[in-house]
Design a protein around this motif. Structure first.
Motif, mmCIF file in Angstrom:
data_model
loop_
_atom_site.group_PDB
_atom_site.id
_atom_site.type_symbol
_atom_site.label_atom_id
_atom_site.label_comp_id
_atom_site.label_asym_id
_atom_site.label_seq_id
_atom_site.Cartn_x
_atom_site.Cartn_y
_atom_site.Cartn_z
ATOM 1 N N SER A 101 0.828 -1.185 0.000
ATOM 2 C CA SER A 101 0.000 0.000 0.000
ATOM 3 C C SER A 101 0.871 1.247 0.000
ATOM 4 O O SER A 101 1.886 1.305 0.695
ATOM 5 N N VAL A 102 0.454 2.233 -0.789
ATOM 6 C CA VAL A 102 1.125 3.531 -0.847
ATOM 7 C C VAL A 102 0.039 4.591 -0.731
ATOM 8 O O VAL A 102 -0.977 4.533 -1.428
ATOM 9 N N SER A 103 0.248 5.562 0.137
ATOM 10 C CA SER A 103 -0.751 6.568 0.426
ATOM 11 C C SER A 103 -0.979 7.529 -0.745
ATOM 12 O O SER A 103 -0.032 8.047 -1.336
ATOM 13 N N LYS A 104 -2.237 7.767 -1.027
ATOM 14 C CA LYS A 104 -2.598 8.732 -2.067
ATOM 15 C C LYS A 104 -2.295 10.156 -1.594
ATOM 16 O O LYS A 104 -2.079 11.052 -2.389
ATOM 17 N N ARG A 105 -2.269 10.340 -0.288
ATOM 18 C CA ARG A 105 -1.953 11.649 0.276
ATOM 19 C C ARG A 105 -0.510 12.048 -0.031
ATOM 20 O O ARG A 105 -0.218 13.219 -0.261
ATOM 21 N N ASN A 106 0.398 11.065 -0.010
ATOM 22 C CA ASN A 106 1.815 11.354 -0.233
ATOM 23 C C ASN A 106 2.185 11.391 -1.713
ATOM 24 O O ASN A 106 3.123 12.082 -2.091
ATOM 25 N N PHE A 107 1.486 10.611 -2.530
ATOM 26 C CA PHE A 107 1.766 10.561 -3.971
ATOM 27 C C PHE A 107 0.475 10.803 -4.718
ATOM 28 O O PHE A 107 -0.354 9.914 -4.855
ATOM 29 N N LYS A 108 0.300 12.014 -5.194
ATOM 30 C CA LYS A 108 -0.936 12.384 -5.877
ATOM 31 C C LYS A 108 -1.097 11.670 -7.218
ATOM 32 O O LYS A 108 -2.190 11.302 -7.602
#
Length: 126
Positions: A52-59
């Motif tokens: 999982s990779v945060s959408k907040r950190n990588f738009k």
């Protein structure tokens, strides 16, 4: 043992993912965090893993997908060496929490550290 990350090894069950975040324990090697829970699977797989990779950190989806590819590749290449001695069945979720795009070498080094911390925490709990 083959260095694969096939369909049976991927964590897809919403029930198991929910259990992972409600009952799971975690270890971290910044910027990676491993949330795990001991469980039982119907198929003969010892570990099922999701990334999982945060959408907040990588738009941008391109950047999120790149980081997820790096995480899966580092997991695939290092799981046999470090997780072969694990007894029981586990569900893993590996999360990336930094805002910087990583290089593969960095991710691999942190993944190995993460596996070592997981093994250490599990041997202490036995």
């Amino acid at each position: 043992m083959k260095q694969t990350y096939g369909k049976t090894e991927k964590l897809k069950s919403k029930i198991t993912i929910g259990k992972l975040f409600t009952e799971g324990k975690s270890v971290s090697a910044y910027p990676l965090r491993l949330v795990y829970v001991k469980t039982n699977f119907e198929d003969n797989v010892s570990i099922k893993t999701g990334v999982s990779v945060s959408k907040r950190n990588f738009k941008l989806a391109v950047d999120r997908n790149r980081v997820k590819r790096l995480l899966r590749e580092a997991y695939r290449l290092n799981k046999n060496e470090h997780l072969a001695t694990v007894s029981g069945q586990y569900a893993f979720m590996i999360m990336y929490s930094s805002k910087d795009l990583p290089k593969y070498e960095f991710v691999e080094k942190k993944m190995i550290t993460l596996f070592q911390k997981f093994i250490k925490s599990e041997t202490e709990n036995l």
